[in-house]
Scaffold this active site. Structure first.
Site, PDB file in Angstrom:
ATOM      1  N   SER A 138       0.887  -1.252   0.069  1.00 37.70           N
ATOM      2  CA  SER A 138      -0.106   0.059  -0.007  1.00 37.70           C
ATOM      3  C   SER A 138       0.974   1.216  -0.224  1.00 37.70           C
ATOM      4  O   SER A 138       2.184   1.275   0.412  1.00 37.70           O
ATOM      5  CB  SER A 138      -1.117   0.109   1.024  1.00 37.70           C
ATOM      6  OG  SER A 138      -1.309   1.286   1.350  1.00 37.70           O
ATOM      7  N   TYR A 148      -0.435  -1.035  10.335  1.00 35.60           N
ATOM      8  CA  TYR A 148      -0.728  -1.191   9.033  1.00 35.60           C
ATOM      9  C   TYR A 148       0.167  -0.729   8.234  1.00 35.60           C
ATOM     10  O   TYR A 148       0.695  -1.440   7.319  1.00 35.60           O
ATOM     11  CB  TYR A 148      -2.084  -0.304   8.716  1.00 35.60           C
ATOM     12  CG  TYR A 148      -2.747  -0.583   7.341  1.00 35.60           C
ATOM     13  CD1 TYR A 148      -3.362  -1.812   7.018  1.00 35.60           C
ATOM     14  CD2 TYR A 148      -2.363  -0.040   6.211  1.00 35.60           C
ATOM     15  CE1 TYR A 148      -3.880  -2.022   5.552  1.00 35.60           C
ATOM     16  CE2 TYR A 148      -2.687  -0.131   5.061  1.00 35.60           C
ATOM     17  CZ  TYR A 148      -3.342  -1.157   4.621  1.00 35.60           C
ATOM     18  OH  TYR A 148      -3.775  -1.482   3.442  1.00 35.60           O
TER      19      TYR A 148
END
Length: 257
Positions: A138, A148
């Site tokens: 990402s 994350y």
């Protein structure tokens, strides 16, 4: 016939990979947690593209789920030529608010599963002198974004390192780093994304097309679209404090895809 194994294959970017690779004529192994949805996806892909589609129900946040996919990847009689590590989830709450069990589940899925599945796939690929691994990370890998972002940063670093180690073997490894993408991810997390400008959204099929083009070109990191390439370039030069403030506003509630 070449075979691709895709985790998180029934929705979003994983489903887009299944469509693209099925269209390209690859047989498919679809991995996800929802057996009924897997069967539905398999039937549709087989009918549309005329390829063989196998399904494997597995929760990659568990040892049992990871082991089941490892076994499939290590099956020398039915080799996998392309592995797409796509399964993942995110959460919006800050560190120490998110329960530790959920943080550990994220580490299990984003890091341990990627490490173990890549490790299971590579020996056969290297022996055959050809193979491909795409690890979906990402743009959050390039900004302070809690567990994350940290886990996705690991995916990028790991992919680049393994790619260097495999130079000259015929095996390629790519980290795919998309930005906001039209998928079920935010809807299922019940996150209101109306404040995210339309220019920031990507189409999942376009993300996959960009990834496949970059893989063919031998790149180790793929950042789809010029606008996200520019944003990542700017993020690498911005002060850490500024990045932390911006990334804290884009949190997401826990949701597995």
């Amino acid at each position: 016939m070449p075979t691709a194994l895709i985790t998180g294959a029934t929705a979003g970017i994983g489903a887009a990979f299944a469509r693209r690779l099925g269209k390209d004529g690859l047989d498919l192994v679809l991995v996800a947690r929802d057996g009924a949805r897997l069967d539905e996806s398999a039937a549709a892909l087989s009918k549309q593209y005329g390829v063989a589609v196998q399904t494997l129900v597995a929760d990659l946040a568990t040892d049992e789920g990871i082991a089941a996919v490892e076994a499939r990847l290590a099956d020398a009689e039915h080799p996998v030529d392309l592995l797409v590590n796509n399964a993942g989830f995110g959460f919006k709450d800050r560190f120490l608010v998110v329960p530790l069990a959920e943080e550990l589940a994220m580490v299990k899925l984003h890091i341990e599963a990627v490490l173990r599945l890549t490790t299971a796939a590579l020996p056969g690929m290297r022996e055959r002198g050809r193979g491909y691994v795409i690890n979906v990370a990402s743009v959050a890998a390039f900004v302070p974004r809690g567990t994350y972002g940290a886990s996705k940063a690991w995916v990028v670093q790991f992919s680049q390192s393994v790619s260097r180690d495999l130079a000259g073997t015929g095996v390629r490894v790519l980290a795919l780093c998309p930005g906001f993408t039209h998928t079920e991810f935010h809807q299922r997390a019940q996150v209101d994304m109306k404040d995210v400008g339309g220019w920031m959204w990507l189409d999942a099929d376009r993300v996959v097309d960009d990834a496949m083009r970059d893989l063919a070109r031998g790149r180790t990191v793929s950042i789809p679209s010029r606008r996200y390439k520019a944003l990542v370039a700017a993020a690498r030069k911005a002060p850490l404090e500024a990045l932390a403030g911006l990334s804290s506003k884009a949190g997401r509630r826990l949701d597995r895809r």
